[in-house]
Structure formats: structure tokens, C-alpha cells
Motif scaffolding. Structure first.
Motif, PDB file in Angstrom:
ATOM      1  N   ARG A 187       0.865  -1.350   0.105  1.00 50.83           N
ATOM      2  CA  ARG A 187       0.064  -0.117   0.004  1.00 50.83           C
ATOM      3  C   ARG A 187       0.875   1.466  -0.013  1.00 50.83           C
ATOM      4  NH1 ARG A 187      -3.666   1.270   4.800  1.00 50.83           N
ATOM      5  NH2 ARG A 187      -1.747   2.221   5.545  1.00 50.83           N
ATOM      6  N   THR A 188       1.832   1.200   0.825  1.00 50.67           N
ATOM      7  CA  THR A 188       2.691   2.411   0.774  1.00 50.67           C
ATOM      8  C   THR A 188       3.344   2.743  -0.477  1.00 50.67           C
ATOM      9  OG1 THR A 188       3.314   2.101   3.333  1.00 50.67           O
ATOM     10  CG2 THR A 188       4.795   3.298   1.976  1.00 50.67           C
TER      11      THR A 188
ATOM     12  N   ASP B 164       1.458   4.217  -3.219  1.00 51.93           N
ATOM     13  CA  ASP B 164       0.972   5.518  -3.083  1.00 51.93           C
ATOM     14  C   ASP B 164       1.834   6.435  -3.922  1.00 51.93           C
ATOM     15  OD1 ASP B 164      -0.274   7.785  -2.104  1.00 51.93           O
ATOM     16  OD2 ASP B 164       0.598   7.745  -0.175  1.00 51.93           O
TER      17      ASP B 164
ATOM     18  N   ASN C 209       3.787   9.173  -1.711  1.00 52.40           N
ATOM     19  CA  ASN C 209       4.745   8.575  -0.724  1.00 52.40           C
ATOM     20  C   ASN C 209       6.296   8.755  -1.725  1.00 52.40           C
ATOM     21  OD1 ASN C 209       6.293   7.347   1.272  1.00 52.40           O
ATOM     22  ND2 ASN C 209       6.147   5.455   0.260  1.00 52.40           N
TER      23      ASN C 209
END
Length: 85
Positions: A55-56, A59, A62
Motif C-alpha cells: 500500500r505504501t 501511493d 509517498n
């Protein structure tokens, strides 16, 4: 012989928590927290951590934050003293 089997079993059981803790630390999370979670819930914690990492990484914001941190770190490394008195 029994001691060898016991030591081998402990090493085999600690492999997944160590990998989980290492991956967590490499992505800025607490090694010991994820190691403990890996000891208590080995398979579940492994997949939860990789879900968080996925998920990180997906993104786009990020990536921009990481690039800004890299640029600021380079600027601080090459910081020049301001014109003084």
C-alpha cells in the motif's frame, strides 16, 4: 542428538519472524514490534506487513515525499555558510 533437533527447530521457527522484522525495519517500522508479532502470529503478520508495504509503495505521494527528503538531505550535505559579518 535431541539438542541438535531442538536447536534446529528453534532456528526454523525464528526464520519467519526475523524476515518479518527485517522487512519492517527496512521500511521504517519497528523491528522488535514486528518480530514479536511474527513470533505470535507468524503467517498472519508476514502477510499484513507485506500488505502495508504494498500500500505504501503504490501511493504516488509517498514517492514525492521520499524524493523531497533525498533533495533536502543533499542540500544539507552541501550547505554553504551564509555571508557573515
Amino acid at each position: 542428538m535431541l539438542v541438535d533437533l531442538l536447536l534446529g527447530g528453534i532456528c526454523a521457527l525464528m526464520w519467519l519472524p526475523l524476515v518479518t522484522g527485517y522487512c519492517a525495519q527496512s521500511y521504517g517500522r519497528s523491528f522488535w514490534l514486528w518480530f514479536a508479532l511474527g513470533c505470535c502470529f507468524p503467517i498472519v503478520s508476514f502477510f499484513v506487513l507485506f500488505g502495508l508495504i504494498y500500500r505504501t509503495e503504490r501511493d504516488p505521494g509517498n514517492h514525492l515525499v521520499e524524493e523531497a527528503r533525498r533533495i533536502l538531505a543533499e542540500a544539507e550535505a552541501h550547505e554553504v555558510e551564509p555571508f557573515g559579518d
